[in-house]
Write an enzyme that holds these catalytic residues in place. Structure first.
Site, PDB file in Angstrom:
ATOM      1  N   ARG A  37      35.353   0.880 -13.554  1.00  0.00           N
ATOM      2  CA  ARG A  37      34.717   0.260 -12.594  1.00  0.00           C
ATOM      3  C   ARG A  37      33.559   1.273 -11.362  1.00  0.00           C
ATOM      4  O   ARG A  37      33.171   0.518 -10.989  1.00  0.00           O
ATOM      5  CB  ARG A  37      35.937  -0.785 -11.666  1.00  0.00           C
ATOM      6  N   THR A  38      35.152   1.819 -11.360  1.00  0.00           N
ATOM      7  CA  THR A  38      34.405   2.575  -9.790  1.00  0.00           C
ATOM      8  C   THR A  38      32.715   3.454 -10.115  1.00  0.00           C
ATOM      9  O   THR A  38      31.634   3.279  -9.946  1.00  0.00           O
ATOM     10  CB  THR A  38      35.587   4.036  -9.261  1.00  0.00           C
ATOM     11  N   LYS A  67      39.270  24.899 -19.118  1.00  0.00           N
ATOM     12  CA  LYS A  67      40.048  26.710 -18.904  1.00  0.00           C
ATOM     13  C   LYS A  67      40.366  26.792 -17.140  1.00  0.00           C
ATOM     14  O   LYS A  67      40.171  27.881 -17.412  1.00  0.00           O
ATOM     15  CB  LYS A  67      38.582  27.106 -18.760  1.00  0.00           C
ATOM     16  N   ARG A  90      36.372  12.544  -8.265  1.00  0.00           N
ATOM     17  CA  ARG A  90      36.964  11.625  -8.583  1.00  0.00           C
ATOM     18  C   ARG A  90      37.750  12.761  -9.020  1.00  0.00           C
ATOM     19  O   ARG A  90      37.576  13.417  -9.844  1.00  0.00           O
ATOM     20  CB  ARG A  90      36.823  10.686  -9.500  1.00  0.00           C
ATOM     21  N   HIS A 124      40.744   5.990  -1.738  1.00  0.00           N
ATOM     22  CA  HIS A 124      39.754   6.187  -2.830  1.00  0.00           C
ATOM     23  C   HIS A 124      39.033   5.346  -1.020  1.00  0.00           C
ATOM     24  O   HIS A 124      39.096   3.760  -1.347  1.00  0.00           O
ATOM     25  CB  HIS A 124      40.166   4.904  -3.499  1.00  0.00           C
TER      26      HIS A 124
END
Length: 188
Positions: A37-38, A67, A90, A124
Protein backbone atom coordinates in the site's frame (compact mmCIF):
# COMPACT_ATOMS: atom_id res chain seq x y z
CA UNK A 1 -9.71 19.03 -2.70
CA UNK A 2 -10.55 22.72 -2.91
CA UNK A 3 -9.06 22.90 -6.41
CA UNK A 4 -11.15 20.00 -7.65
CA UNK A 5 -14.34 21.58 -6.31
CA UNK A 6 -13.61 25.08 -7.64
CA UNK A 7 -15.09 26.01 -11.00
CA UNK A 8 -13.66 28.34 -13.61
CA UNK A 9 -10.76 28.73 -15.99
CA UNK A 10 -8.21 29.86 -13.41
CA UNK A 11 -8.97 26.89 -11.17
CA UNK A 12 -8.70 24.52 -14.13
CA UNK A 13 -5.30 25.95 -15.09
CA UNK A 14 -4.06 25.77 -11.50
CA UNK A 15 -5.19 22.12 -11.30
CA UNK A 16 -3.52 21.36 -14.66
CA UNK A 17 -0.16 22.76 -13.53
CA UNK A 18 -0.35 21.23 -10.06
CA UNK A 19 -0.85 17.82 -11.66
CA UNK A 20 2.54 18.36 -13.30
CA UNK A 21 4.37 19.40 -10.12
CA UNK A 22 6.96 16.61 -10.51
CA UNK A 23 7.58 17.01 -14.25
CA UNK A 24 11.23 16.20 -14.89
CA UNK A 25 11.71 14.99 -11.31
CA UNK A 26 12.90 11.54 -10.28
CA UNK A 27 11.64 9.84 -7.15
CA UNK A 28 13.66 6.90 -5.81
CA UNK A 29 11.62 4.48 -3.73
CA UNK A 30 14.03 2.50 -1.54
CA UNK A 31 12.22 -0.01 0.65
CA UNK A 32 14.12 -2.30 3.00
CA UNK A 33 10.87 -3.75 4.28
CA UNK A 34 8.10 -5.16 2.17
CA UNK A 35 5.25 -2.83 1.37
CA UNK A 36 2.32 -2.85 -0.98
CA UNK A 37 0.00 0.00 0.00
CA UNK A 38 2.65 2.57 0.96
CA UNK A 39 4.86 1.85 -2.03
CA UNK A 40 2.03 1.90 -4.55
CA UNK A 41 0.55 5.06 -2.97
CA UNK A 42 3.84 6.90 -3.44
CA UNK A 43 4.39 5.51 -6.93
CA UNK A 44 0.87 6.38 -8.08
CA UNK A 45 1.18 9.89 -6.59
CA UNK A 46 4.52 10.39 -8.33
CA UNK A 47 3.03 9.25 -11.64
CA UNK A 48 -0.07 11.45 -11.20
CA UNK A 49 2.18 14.45 -10.61
CA UNK A 50 4.08 13.57 -13.80
CA UNK A 51 7.28 12.39 -12.05
CA UNK A 52 9.39 9.32 -12.78
CA UNK A 53 9.60 6.36 -10.38
CA UNK A 54 12.70 4.28 -9.64
CA UNK A 55 12.15 1.53 -7.09
CA UNK A 56 13.54 -1.32 -5.15
CA UNK A 57 11.61 -3.47 -2.73
CA UNK A 58 13.05 -5.76 -0.07
CA UNK A 59 16.36 -3.90 -0.34
CA UNK A 60 17.67 -5.84 2.64
CA UNK A 61 17.75 -8.85 0.31
CA UNK A 62 18.08 -7.35 -3.17
CA UNK A 63 20.57 -4.50 -2.64
CA UNK A 64 24.08 -4.07 -1.32
CA UNK A 65 22.53 -4.11 2.15
CA UNK A 66 22.48 -7.90 1.74
CA UNK A 67 26.28 -7.71 1.60
CA UNK A 68 26.44 -5.52 4.69
CA UNK A 69 26.30 -2.01 3.23
CA UNK A 70 25.16 0.49 5.86
CA UNK A 71 22.08 2.67 5.25
CA UNK A 72 24.29 5.76 5.52
CA UNK A 73 26.44 4.57 2.62
CA UNK A 74 23.37 3.61 0.61
CA UNK A 75 21.79 7.06 1.08
CA UNK A 76 25.05 8.78 0.14
CA UNK A 77 25.48 6.70 -3.02
CA UNK A 78 21.85 6.95 -4.22
CA UNK A 79 21.60 10.69 -3.58
CA UNK A 80 24.98 11.11 -5.26
CA UNK A 81 23.63 9.96 -8.60
CA UNK A 82 22.77 13.06 -10.56
CA UNK A 83 19.18 12.04 -11.21
CA UNK A 84 17.30 11.62 -7.88
CA UNK A 85 15.32 14.59 -6.64
CA UNK A 86 13.90 12.84 -3.58
CA UNK A 87 14.22 9.46 -1.87
CA UNK A 88 11.24 7.71 -0.31
CA UNK A 89 12.78 5.42 2.31
CA UNK A 90 11.23 2.58 4.30
CA UNK A 91 13.20 0.61 6.87
CA UNK A 92 12.33 -2.90 8.04
CA UNK A 93 10.16 -3.51 11.10
CA UNK A 94 12.44 -6.39 12.09
CA UNK A 95 16.01 -5.74 10.95
CA UNK A 96 18.46 -8.61 10.83
CA UNK A 97 20.19 -9.39 14.09
CA UNK A 98 22.70 -6.76 15.12
CA UNK A 99 21.46 -4.19 12.59
CA UNK A 100 19.84 -0.91 13.51
CA UNK A 101 18.54 0.76 10.38
CA UNK A 102 16.91 4.16 10.93
CA UNK A 103 15.65 6.73 8.47
CA UNK A 104 17.31 9.45 10.57
CA UNK A 105 20.70 7.82 9.98
CA UNK A 106 20.37 8.33 6.22
CA UNK A 107 19.14 11.93 6.22
CA UNK A 108 22.40 13.77 7.09
CA UNK A 109 24.34 11.98 4.35
CA UNK A 110 21.81 12.44 1.57
CA UNK A 111 22.13 15.39 -0.78
CA UNK A 112 18.39 15.17 -1.59
CA UNK A 113 15.34 15.17 0.70
CA UNK A 114 14.28 11.85 2.23
CA UNK A 115 10.63 11.08 2.91
CA UNK A 116 9.99 8.64 5.76
CA UNK A 117 7.71 5.89 4.43
CA UNK A 118 7.92 3.83 7.63
CA UNK A 119 10.79 3.66 10.08
CA UNK A 120 11.35 0.39 11.93
CA UNK A 121 8.50 -0.42 14.29
CA UNK A 122 8.59 3.17 15.51
CA UNK A 123 6.98 5.60 13.07
CA UNK A 124 5.04 5.93 9.82
CA UNK A 125 4.50 9.70 9.51
CA UNK A 126 3.15 9.76 5.96
CA UNK A 127 0.41 7.28 6.90
CA UNK A 128 -0.36 9.38 9.97
CA UNK A 129 -0.91 12.49 7.87
CA UNK A 130 -3.42 10.59 5.76
CA UNK A 131 -5.11 9.15 8.87
CA UNK A 132 -5.41 12.59 10.49
CA UNK A 133 -6.72 14.07 7.26
CA UNK A 134 -9.35 11.33 7.08
CA UNK A 135 -10.38 11.77 10.72
CA UNK A 136 -10.71 15.53 10.26
CA UNK A 137 -12.60 15.04 7.01
CA UNK A 138 -15.06 12.60 8.60
CA UNK A 139 -15.39 14.18 12.06
CA UNK A 140 -14.73 17.83 11.23
CA UNK A 141 -12.02 18.06 13.89
CA UNK A 142 -9.31 16.16 15.73
CA UNK A 143 -9.31 17.92 19.10
CA UNK A 144 -11.46 16.44 21.88
CA UNK A 145 -12.07 13.12 20.13
CA UNK A 146 -11.85 9.65 21.63
CA UNK A 147 -10.06 7.39 19.17
CA UNK A 148 -10.21 3.59 19.41
CA UNK A 149 -7.30 1.61 18.01
CA UNK A 150 -7.25 -2.16 17.83
CA UNK A 151 -5.11 -5.04 16.68
CA UNK A 152 -1.42 -5.71 16.98
CA UNK A 153 -0.55 -2.45 18.69
CA UNK A 154 2.90 -3.60 19.80
CA UNK A 155 4.25 -3.72 16.24
CA UNK A 156 2.05 -1.21 14.42
CA UNK A 157 4.11 1.79 13.42
CA UNK A 158 1.02 3.36 11.86
CA UNK A 159 -0.81 3.26 15.19
CA UNK A 160 2.24 4.50 17.13
CA UNK A 161 2.61 7.45 14.76
CA UNK A 162 -1.07 8.29 14.88
CA UNK A 163 -1.12 8.28 18.69
CA UNK A 164 2.05 10.33 18.88
CA UNK A 165 0.74 13.08 16.57
CA UNK A 166 -2.95 13.04 17.55
CA UNK A 167 -1.96 13.38 21.22
CA UNK A 168 -0.63 16.84 20.39
CA UNK A 169 -4.23 18.01 19.87
CA UNK A 170 -6.08 19.11 23.01
CA UNK A 171 -8.48 16.71 24.68
CA UNK A 172 -7.74 13.66 22.51
CA UNK A 173 -8.23 10.32 24.30
CA UNK A 174 -7.33 6.84 23.12
CA UNK A 175 -8.80 3.42 23.72
CA UNK A 176 -6.37 0.58 22.96
CA UNK A 177 -7.92 -2.78 22.10
CA UNK A 178 -5.62 -5.79 21.82
CA UNK A 179 -4.66 -9.07 23.44
CA UNK A 180 -2.02 -8.78 26.17
CA UNK A 181 0.73 -10.08 23.87
CA UNK A 182 0.05 -7.30 21.36
CA UNK A 183 -0.62 -4.37 23.69
CA UNK A 184 0.71 -0.86 23.13
CA UNK A 185 4.17 -0.30 24.57
CA UNK A 186 4.69 1.71 27.74
CA UNK A 187 6.61 4.35 25.79
CA UNK A 188 3.35 5.44 24.16
Amino acid sequence: KKMLNTKGTLASLRYFFTRRALTGKNVVHFYYGASTRTRLSFEFATAQLNGRNFSTDNADITSSAAKGEDIRDTAKVISGYRTPDVIVLRTPINPRQGEEIKVTDAVPLSSVPIINAGDRKEQHPTQTLIDLYTIRNEKGKIANLTIGLGGDLAWSRTVRSLVYLAAKYPGVKFIFISPEVAKMGDDI
